[in-house]
Design an enzyme around this catalytic site. Structure first.
Site, mmCIF file in Angstrom:
data_model
loop_
_atom_site.group_PDB
_atom_site.id
_atom_site.type_symbol
_atom_site.label_atom_id
_atom_site.label_comp_id
_atom_site.label_asym_id
_atom_site.label_seq_id
_atom_site.Cartn_x
_atom_site.Cartn_y
_atom_site.Cartn_z
ATOM 1 N N GLY A 80 0.819 -1.202 0.000
ATOM 2 C CA GLY A 80 0.000 0.000 0.000
ATOM 3 C C GLY A 80 0.855 1.255 0.000
ATOM 4 O O GLY A 80 1.848 1.374 -0.729
ATOM 5 N N SER A 81 0.504 2.191 0.860
ATOM 6 C CA SER A 81 1.170 3.495 0.849
ATOM 7 C C SER A 81 2.612 3.450 1.326
ATOM 8 O O SER A 81 3.327 4.464 1.204
ATOM 9 C CB SER A 81 0.381 4.492 1.701
ATOM 10 O OG SER A 81 -0.821 4.848 1.043
#
Length: 352
Positions: A80-81
């Site tokens: 993800g981020s």
């Protein structure tokens, strides 16, 4: 009745921990993970690293329920981020090479994007989410769902959505905007002539020998051993929404726990970045969010950690690296837990 999945997962945990002990570690580190109470239904991987190598690991549950494949040392998870951390590292390497400057206006590299801003948006504003550029892209996705599967290049998306008036003067506010990172991808391609995926591969993944890490997105080959993610339902249903290539900079990296540990050591304690760049990577730009460049820096028990968190679909990831010495905590989850739960697990490990 014997829980076959639990037996398999326990066997994998013993195998991974045994490998760590064979390398001269284990014991207290194994106990630190084994004694951690996990939320019901947790699936994924917990790991502790030192100097770039895993010293204890606890694989839990199934990497693919339908296929009967348990989580193992080689299982890959979406970060993800936490992708932003690797991308920021690549940008810092370009800065070291003199190919771009963190303090240059974005318009120097993308002259047709925002030429009329009275206060220019700098490259560092993008990496710290303090640009003030409103995230019209994220707002449009609900009305235009085909954006989720679009293969439009990052520059085209940036040109379409980045022209609105600024929400605040650059550096005076904070907004966790995906559009910032689309612009970063477009900017690096203009500077290098290569797509962001190739730039991160050349400047970060290859030098750190992260062989099990890559970009899991529509324009890349299928990633072997990638765990499936599931929503919080019974029976579990897959929650693996597609991520378009133009969002590569904000959340499409996937890799193993071993690579997460190797990346943290190589970036913060290795020779990949010079001392000035490492300081830039951990200098907080927005205190209310503990946000630096591409990630946070948090203080746990009086100790500073680079705190790289992410979520996409049902995946959750947290890579916490102790900055005063090379120790890394990895928590990967594939059952859509609240991010606060993942953070609490990492904090418990850090304080143990």
């Amino acid at each position: 009745m014997i829980d076959r999945r639990g037996v398999i997962a326990s066997g994998m945990a013993v195998a991974v921990a045994g490998a760590a002990r064979a390398a001269g570690h284990g014991g207290a580190e194994d106990a630190r993970l084994a004694g951690l109470a996990l939320p019901p239904g947790f699936q994924g991987m917990l790991a502790l690293g030192r100097a770039g190598h895993i010293v204890a690991a606890r694989p839990v549950g199934m990497a693919d329920i339908e296929a009967g494949r348990p989580v193992s040392a080689g299982t890959r998870f979406r970060w993800g981020s936490a992708t932003k951390w690797l991308v920021s590292t690549a940008v810092l390497r370009l800065h070291e090479q003199g190919r771009l400057s963190l303090d240059a206006p974005v318009a120097r590299y993308l002259p047709d994007l925002r030429p009329d801003d009275a206060t220019p948006v700098l490259v560092r504003h993008l990496l710290s989410n303090t640009s003030g550029i409103p995230d019209l892209l994220s707002r449009q996705v609900g009305q235009e769902p085909e954006l989720r599967t679009s293969r439009a290049p990052a520059l085209a998306i940036a040109r379409r959505f980045a022209g609105a008036p600024l929400s605040f003067a650059p550096g005076t506010g904070w907004d966790y905007a995906a559009l910032n990172w689309v612009i970063v991808a477009a900017l690096t391609q203009q500077v290098t002539g290569d797509p962001l995926v190739a730039t991160v591969q050349r400047l970060v993944l290859d030098p750190l020998r992260l062989r099990s890490t890559g970009f899991a997105q529509a324009d890349q080959p299928d990633m072997p051993a990638l765990a499936a993610a599931y929503g919080v339902v019974d029976p579990p249903e897959r929650k693996m929404a597609p991520v378009p290539p133009f969002l590569a900079a904000s959340g499409t990296v996937a890799g193993s726990a071993a690579d997460a540990v190797g990346a943290a050591h190589g970036i913060f304690h290795g020779a990949l970045l010079n001392a000035a760049s490492r300081q830039e990577l951990t200098r907080i730009h927005w205190a209310d969010q503990d946000y630096a460049l591409g990630g946070r820096v948090r203080v746990i028990g009086g100790t500073r950690y680079a705190w790289e968190a992410g979520k996409v679909g049902g995946y959750r990831a947290l890579i916490a690296h102790r900055l005063d010495r090379s120790e890394t905590i990895v928590v990967f989850n594939t059952t859509d837990l609240d991010q606060a739960v993942i953070s609490a697990l990492a904090e418990d490990i850090a304080r143990a």
